[in-house]
Design an enzyme around this catalytic site. Structure first.
Site, short mmCIF file in Angstrom:
data_model
loop_
_atom_site.label_atom_id
_atom_site.label_comp_id
_atom_site.label_asym_id
_atom_site.label_seq_id
_atom_site.Cartn_x
_atom_site.Cartn_y
_atom_site.Cartn_z
N ASP A 298 35.53 38.81 52.25
CA ASP A 298 36.53 40.05 51.32
C ASP A 298 35.55 41.18 51.35
OD1 ASP A 298 35.22 39.13 49.23
OD2 ASP A 298 37.28 37.92 48.10
N ASP B 267 43.44 33.26 38.66
CA ASP B 267 44.76 32.78 38.72
C ASP B 267 45.58 32.42 39.78
OD1 ASP B 267 44.16 34.95 40.49
OD2 ASP B 267 45.59 36.74 40.77
N HIS C 202 43.84 32.55 42.90
CA HIS C 202 43.22 33.75 44.17
C HIS C 202 41.81 32.47 45.16
CE1 HIS C 202 40.96 36.86 42.02
NE2 HIS C 202 40.73 36.48 43.04
N GLU D 226 46.10 36.72 46.72
CA GLU D 226 46.60 37.12 45.18
C GLU D 226 47.92 36.30 45.47
OE1 GLU D 226 45.26 38.03 43.46
OE2 GLU D 226 44.19 39.82 42.99
C1 GLP Z 1 37.38 37.42 43.15
C2 GLP Z 1 36.79 37.65 44.89
C3 GLP Z 1 36.95 36.34 44.94
C4 GLP Z 1 36.25 35.01 44.21
C5 GLP Z 1 37.00 35.36 42.73
C6 GLP Z 1 36.28 34.86 41.72
O1 GLP Z 1 38.63 37.79 43.26
N1 GLP Z 1 37.49 38.03 46.05
O2 GLP Z 1 36.60 35.90 46.25
O3 GLP Z 1 36.50 34.31 43.97
O4 GLP Z 1 36.67 37.61 42.68
O5 GLP Z 1 35.10 35.51 41.00
P1 GLP Z 1 33.74 35.25 40.13
O6 GLP Z 1 33.18 34.36 41.11
O7 GLP Z 1 32.80 36.59 39.48
O8 GLP Z 1 34.36 34.67 39.19
#
Ligand code: GLP
Length: 273
Positions: A72, A141, A143, A148
């Protein structure tokens, strides 16, 4: 679904890094038949990338014949912004390994025509024969990528509006100022991830405990999009002990006993020492 419970963040990262390295090495990729790797951003995969960099520097693994597709990217954020996912990937991974820049693919959140950008991305993945291994993190959450709650479980690459919860969570990377966090992102779909031949999700820390519970113990639901992994033939979750605090004791014991019997935790932890 395979669930690996590692002791802590470092063990999770080494385990996952060695697992990914072995997959690439075993595939014996060539320019004609490269290995296609799906890549996430976020704090969860940082240790995994660090470990892969070490293995590359030690000569254990090469990325010369690896093609990557990122999950993304924020919409409207300059690619050179330190928090763009382009910057993240080059700073934390690509700059330190022997990957060919032309083999790196990251969605362009500033594309003039977003629909065309997303359709082309899917087409490029298809043209290289699909993704061999999609690595991912998980949002608090539930995702996956930026899919989302409420996202179609059959979705492909497209634009998504971020939830208030995700904007708040990600504000820690933007001086804790929610106003600086982009409100939309381009993301591969749940269906895009599910089309990969194998998926490996990292889940660590107590802030992910609820998401882990929903991903592996509750039913498949578009409100916890990572739960779709239950439908994947080769789905792996690697977590740490802290993320397990909302699992049922029976679930926890089952996976711990299983991995003990199979010796799978120590095997990958010690693989390239
Ligand atoms: C963002 C990214 C996700 C990732 C999530 C969790 O929303 N788009 O791909 O898994 O954050 O991030 P973190 O690993 O920093 O908790």
């Amino acid at each position: 679904m395979r669930v690996i419970i590692a002791k802590d963040y470092d063990a999770m990262s080494v385990w996952a890094g060695n697992y990914v390295a072995k997959r690439i090495i075993d595939a014996q990729p060539t320019p004609e038949k490269p290995f296609v790797l799906g890549c996430p951003t976020g704090s969860s995969p940082k240790g995994l990338y660090k470990h892969l960099i070490e293995l590359n520097k030690k000569g254990v693994i090469s990325f010369q014949n690896v093609i990557t597709f990122n999950m993304d990217e924020y919409v409207g954020l300059d690619v050179n912004h330190p928090e763009s996912y382009h910057s993240f990937m080059w700073t934390n991974f690509f700059n330190h390994i022997d990957i060919k820049p032309e083999n790196v693919h990251i969605l362009d959140g500033n594309a003039k025509d977003i629909a065309v950008e997303c359709a082309n991305y899917e087409k490029m993945i298809e043209d290289v024969g699909g993704i061999d291994l999609f690595m991912g993190g998980i949002g608090a959450d539930g995702h996956i990528a930026f899919n989302e709650p409420g996202s179609s479980l059959d979705s492909r690459t497209r634009v998504k509006t971020l939830t208030t919860k995700t904007i708040l969570d990600n504000s820690r990377f933007f001086d804790n100022d929610v106003n600086q966090v982009p409100k939309q992102a381009l993301t591969v779909g749940v269906g895009t991830v599910m089309s990969a031949r194998e998926v490996l999700i990292l889940c660590n820390g107590p802030q992910k405990a609820r998401a882990l519970h929903h991903m592996i113990e509750e039913g498949v639901s578009h409100m916890w999009t990572a739960s779709m992994l239950q439908m994947h033939r080769h789905g792996n979750v690697v977590c740490d002990e802290a993320a397990c605090e909302e699992l049922r004791i029976s679930t926890y014991n089952y996976f711990k006993d299983k991995q003990q019997l199979e010796g799978i935790v120590d095997y990958y932890l010690n693989l390239y020492k």
